[in-house]
Motif scaffolding. Structure first.
Motif, PDB file in Angstrom:
ATOM      1  N   GLY A  10       6.486   9.604  -1.215  1.00 58.74           N
ATOM      2  CA  GLY A  10       5.074   9.784  -1.570  1.00 58.74           C
ATOM      3  C   GLY A  10       4.142  10.065  -0.421  1.00 58.74           C
ATOM      4  O   GLY A  10       4.322  11.006   0.335  1.00 58.74           O
ATOM      5  N   ARG A  11       3.158   9.179  -0.302  1.00 56.57           N
ATOM      6  CA  ARG A  11       2.044   9.313   0.636  1.00 56.57           C
ATOM      7  C   ARG A  11       2.461   9.555   2.085  1.00 56.57           C
ATOM      8  O   ARG A  11       1.843  10.314   2.820  1.00 56.57           O
ATOM      9  N   GLY A  12       3.501   8.864   2.538  1.00 58.80           N
ATOM     10  CA  GLY A  12       4.017   9.139   3.877  1.00 58.80           C
ATOM     11  C   GLY A  12       3.171   8.618   5.023  1.00 58.80           C
ATOM     12  O   GLY A  12       3.228   9.167   6.125  1.00 58.80           O
ATOM     13  N   SER A  13       2.440   7.520   4.796  1.00 56.95           N
ATOM     14  CA  SER A  13       1.649   7.003   5.928  1.00 56.95           C
ATOM     15  C   SER A  13       2.568   6.388   6.988  1.00 56.95           C
ATOM     16  O   SER A  13       2.262   6.460   8.184  1.00 56.95           O
ATOM     17  N   ASN A  14       3.678   5.814   6.576  1.00 60.06           N
ATOM     18  CA  ASN A  14       4.638   5.316   7.574  1.00 60.06           C
ATOM     19  C   ASN A  14       5.281   6.471   8.337  1.00 60.06           C
ATOM     20  O   ASN A  14       5.514   6.366   9.547  1.00 60.06           O
ATOM     21  N   LEU A  15       5.579   7.555   7.638  1.00 57.94           N
ATOM     22  CA  LEU A  15       6.068   8.757   8.330  1.00 57.94           C
ATOM     23  C   LEU A  15       5.050   9.190   9.386  1.00 57.94           C
ATOM     24  O   LEU A  15       5.411   9.511  10.516  1.00 57.94           O
ATOM     25  N   ALA A  87      11.150   5.664   4.388  1.00 54.80           N
ATOM     26  CA  ALA A  87       9.733   5.341   4.544  1.00 54.80           C
ATOM     27  C   ALA A  87       9.043   5.540   3.201  1.00 54.80           C
ATOM     28  O   ALA A  87       8.571   6.624   2.877  1.00 54.80           O
ATOM     29  N   GLY A  88       9.060   4.486   2.381  1.00 54.79           N
ATOM     30  CA  GLY A  88       8.511   4.626   1.041  1.00 54.79           C
ATOM     31  C   GLY A  88       9.383   5.544   0.192  1.00 54.79           C
ATOM     32  O   GLY A  88       8.874   6.310  -0.610  1.00 54.79           O
ATOM     33  N   PHE A  89      10.690   5.451   0.393  1.00 50.66           N
ATOM     34  CA  PHE A  89      11.625   6.203  -0.455  1.00 50.66           C
ATOM     35  C   PHE A  89      11.955   5.287  -1.628  1.00 50.66           C
ATOM     36  O   PHE A  89      12.557   4.233  -1.455  1.00 50.66           O
ATOM     37  N   MET A  90      11.491   5.679  -2.829  1.00 48.75           N
ATOM     38  CA  MET A  90      11.484   4.743  -3.939  1.00 48.75           C
ATOM     39  C   MET A  90      12.726   4.819  -4.827  1.00 48.75           C
ATOM     40  O   MET A  90      12.682   4.453  -5.996  1.00 48.75           O
ATOM     41  N   ARG A  91      13.828   5.285  -4.242  1.00 52.11           N
ATOM     42  CA  ARG A  91      15.091   5.292  -4.975  1.00 52.11           C
ATOM     43  C   ARG A  91      16.096   4.437  -4.228  1.00 52.11           C
ATOM     44  O   ARG A  91      16.105   4.431  -2.996  1.00 52.11           O
ATOM     45  N   ASN A 107      15.112   0.579   6.501  1.00 51.49           N
ATOM     46  CA  ASN A 107      14.081   0.599   5.470  1.00 51.49           C
ATOM     47  C   ASN A 107      12.941  -0.337   5.882  1.00 51.49           C
ATOM     48  O   ASN A 107      13.138  -1.260   6.665  1.00 51.49           O
ATOM     49  N   ILE A 108      11.757  -0.070   5.351  1.00 53.81           N
ATOM     50  CA  ILE A 108      10.656  -1.030   5.507  1.00 53.81           C
ATOM     51  C   ILE A 108      10.227  -1.487   4.123  1.00 53.81           C
ATOM     52  O   ILE A 108      10.176  -0.698   3.170  1.00 53.81           O
ATOM     53  N   HIS A 109       9.970  -2.785   4.018  1.00 53.28           N
ATOM     54  CA  HIS A 109       9.629  -3.370   2.727  1.00 53.28           C
ATOM     55  C   HIS A 109       8.357  -4.210   2.895  1.00 53.28           C
ATOM     56  O   HIS A 109       8.233  -4.958   3.872  1.00 53.28           O
ATOM     57  N   PRO A 110       7.414  -4.127   1.939  1.00 47.70           N
ATOM     58  CA  PRO A 110       6.131  -4.801   2.109  1.00 47.70           C
ATOM     59  C   PRO A 110       6.108  -6.271   1.688  1.00 47.70           C
ATOM     60  O   PRO A 110       5.243  -6.696   0.913  1.00 47.70           O
ATOM     61  N   SER A 111       7.071  -7.048   2.205  1.00 49.87           N
ATOM     62  CA  SER A 111       7.045  -8.506   2.055  1.00 49.87           C
ATOM     63  C   SER A 111       7.876  -9.101   3.177  1.00 49.87           C
ATOM     64  O   SER A 111       8.572  -8.372   3.892  1.00 49.87           O
ATOM     65  N   ALA A 121       6.053  -5.567  -4.415  1.00 50.27           N
ATOM     66  CA  ALA A 121       6.226  -6.781  -3.612  1.00 50.27           C
ATOM     67  C   ALA A 121       4.892  -7.468  -3.333  1.00 50.27           C
ATOM     68  O   ALA A 121       4.809  -8.709  -3.323  1.00 50.27           O
ATOM     69  N   GLN A 122       3.838  -6.678  -3.126  1.00 49.36           N
ATOM     70  CA  GLN A 122       2.535  -7.277  -2.811  1.00 49.36           C
ATOM     71  C   GLN A 122       1.976  -8.009  -4.038  1.00 49.36           C
ATOM     72  O   GLN A 122       1.420  -9.098  -3.942  1.00 49.36           O
ATOM     73  N   ARG A 123       2.135  -7.406  -5.223  1.00 47.82           N
ATOM     74  CA  ARG A 123       1.734  -8.041  -6.484  1.00 47.82           C
ATOM     75  C   ARG A 123       2.512  -9.345  -6.695  1.00 47.82           C
ATOM     76  O   ARG A 123       1.960 -10.377  -7.080  1.00 47.82           O
ATOM     77  N   ILE A 170      -1.099  -5.286   4.785  1.00 51.21           N
ATOM     78  CA  ILE A 170       0.331  -5.212   5.116  1.00 51.21           C
ATOM     79  C   ILE A 170       0.663  -3.834   5.701  1.00 51.21           C
ATOM     80  O   ILE A 170       1.432  -3.720   6.665  1.00 51.21           O
ATOM     81  N   LEU A 171       0.045  -2.796   5.149  1.00 49.48           N
ATOM     82  CA  LEU A 171       0.346  -1.430   5.604  1.00 49.48           C
ATOM     83  C   LEU A 171      -0.020  -1.238   7.081  1.00 49.48           C
ATOM     84  O   LEU A 171       0.705  -0.583   7.827  1.00 49.48           O
ATOM     85  N   GLU A 172      -1.136  -1.842   7.495  1.00 44.64           N
ATOM     86  CA  GLU A 172      -1.514  -1.774   8.924  1.00 44.64           C
ATOM     87  C   GLU A 172      -0.403  -2.351   9.793  1.00 44.64           C
ATOM     88  O   GLU A 172      -0.100  -1.826  10.855  1.00 44.64           O
ATOM     89  N   ALA A 173       0.154  -3.466   9.343  1.00 48.24           N
ATOM     90  CA  ALA A 173       1.265  -4.088  10.086  1.00 48.24           C
ATOM     91  C   ALA A 173       2.496  -3.177  10.055  1.00 48.24           C
ATOM     92  O   ALA A 173       3.195  -3.020  11.063  1.00 48.24           O
ATOM     93  N   GLU A 174       2.746  -2.554   8.911  1.00 48.93           N
ATOM     94  CA  GLU A 174       3.890  -1.639   8.802  1.00 48.93           C
ATOM     95  C   GLU A 174       3.797  -0.532   9.838  1.00 48.93           C
ATOM     96  O   GLU A 174       4.784  -0.161  10.469  1.00 48.93           O
ATOM     97  N   HIS A 175       2.583   0.003   9.988  1.00 53.45           N
ATOM     98  CA  HIS A 175       2.406   1.142  10.894  1.00 53.45           C
ATOM     99  C   HIS A 175       2.619   0.761  12.355  1.00 53.45           C
ATOM    100  O   HIS A 175       2.939   1.602  13.174  1.00 53.45           O
TER     101      HIS A 175
HETATM  102  C1  GAR Z   1       4.945   1.075   1.978  1.00 52.96           C
HETATM  103  O1  GAR Z   1       4.098  -0.012   1.757  1.00 52.96           O
HETATM  104  C2  GAR Z   1       6.389   0.624   1.990  1.00 52.96           C
HETATM  105  O2  GAR Z   1       6.586  -0.624   2.598  1.00 52.96           O
HETATM  106  C3  GAR Z   1       6.676   0.583   0.521  1.00 52.96           C
HETATM  107  O3  GAR Z   1       6.052   1.706  -0.015  1.00 52.96           O
HETATM  108  C4  GAR Z   1       4.923   2.037   0.787  1.00 52.96           C
HETATM  109  C5  GAR Z   1       5.047   3.482   1.223  1.00 52.96           C
HETATM  110  O4  GAR Z   1       3.852   3.918   1.826  1.00 52.96           O
HETATM  111  N1  GAR Z   1       8.092   0.573   0.267  1.00 52.96           N
HETATM  112  C6  GAR Z   1       8.657  -0.102  -0.730  1.00 52.96           C
HETATM  113  O5  GAR Z   1       8.027  -0.747  -1.539  1.00 52.96           O
HETATM  114  C7  GAR Z   1      10.167   0.029  -0.795  1.00 52.96           C
HETATM  115  N2  GAR Z   1      10.672  -0.834  -1.828  1.00 52.96           N
HETATM  116  P1  GAR Z   1       3.818   5.273   2.617  1.00 52.96           P
HETATM  117  O6  GAR Z   1       4.420   6.359   1.721  1.00 52.96           O
HETATM  118  O7  GAR Z   1       2.358   5.525   2.879  1.00 52.96           O
HETATM  119  O8  GAR Z   1       4.600   5.092   3.888  1.00 52.96           O
END
Ligand code: GAR
Length: 200
Positions: A10-15, A87-91, A107-111, A121-123, A170-175
């Motif tokens: 999706g959005r790819g902010s981690n990318l 990076a936000g690969f949802m499969r 992988n990165i996971h938001p918990s 995970a945040q919900r 959490i996303l700020e920390a991810e980045h």
């Molecule tokens: C991120 O919060 C990532 O941790 C999460 O999806 C988002 C992707 O954002 N991943 C998962 O939930 C994986 N199960 P991004 O597309 O902006 O990087």
């Protein structure tokens, strides 16, 4: 330099955080491939703008998930990818894919795993009422968000937080965390003893 491939849905902010670290020379590697299962993913546009070879592999173009994964794997091999970063690969990648690829997959996971695996995970963290959450970078194994943990960063859950406000914190920390952890792996700066991963 290690050749790093990224899969994003999706959005790819981690990318984008990885691209910026790479441009600053902080990744111990180079981004050589960005793949997505969604043709319209913003992640693909970000790859395009950064001049990274990119490819779309929507399920609709294949006869099965297995064929889709095969095409992704073939393409990653053509690009000579040595580390695969989700990076936000949802499969969930199949056991066969993970056995065949024979390179580290991150992988990165938001918990803070092992809490709150899977979707939203945040919900889940808000609903449970934890006061601290965060993000986890881990090696991918055959389970759901269950592989050896490379790095974690904690963030507070604040009174009045919504799913959006907690996700943003959490996303700020991810980045911060993901480029750093990918750099450790690409630079050979971690040691793995079964599920225990130590930074050298
Ligand atoms: C991120 O919060 C990532 O941790 C999460 O999806 C988002 C992707 O954002 N991943 C998962 O939930 C994986 N199960 P991004 O597309 O902006 O990087």
């Amino acid at each position: 330099l290690m050749r790093i491939g990224v899969l994003a849905s999706g959005r790819g902010s981690n990318l984008q955080a990885l691209i910026e670290a790479w441009k600053l020379g902080e990744l111990n590697g180079e981004l050589v491939a960005v793949g997505s299962d969604h043709e319209e993913a913003l992640a693909l546009k970000r790859a395009e703008e950064a001049g990274i070879p990119h490819g779309a592999f929507p399920l609709s173009r294949f006869s099965s998930r297995q064929e889709q994964e095969k095409a992704i794997l073939t393409w990653l091999r053509e690009q000579k990818v040595e580390i695969l970063v989700l990076a936000g690969f949802m499969r969930v990648l199949s056991k066969e894919f993970l056995q065949d690829i024979q390179i580290p997959v991150l992988n990165i996971h938001p918990s803070l795993l092992p809490s709150f695996q899977g979707l939203h995970a945040q919900r889940q963290a808000l609903d449970y009422g934890v006061k601290i959450s965060g993000c986890t970078v881990h090696f991918v194994d055959e389970g759901l968000d269950s592989g050896p943990i490379i790095a974690q960063e904690a963030v507070p859950v604040l009174p009045g937080d919504t799913e959006d406000s907690l996700s943003a914190r959490i996303l700020e920390a991810e980045h911060r965390l993901y480029p750093e952890a990918v750099g450790w792996v690409a630079g050979g700066r971690i040691k793995r003893n079964g599920r225990i991963v130590v930074k050298l």
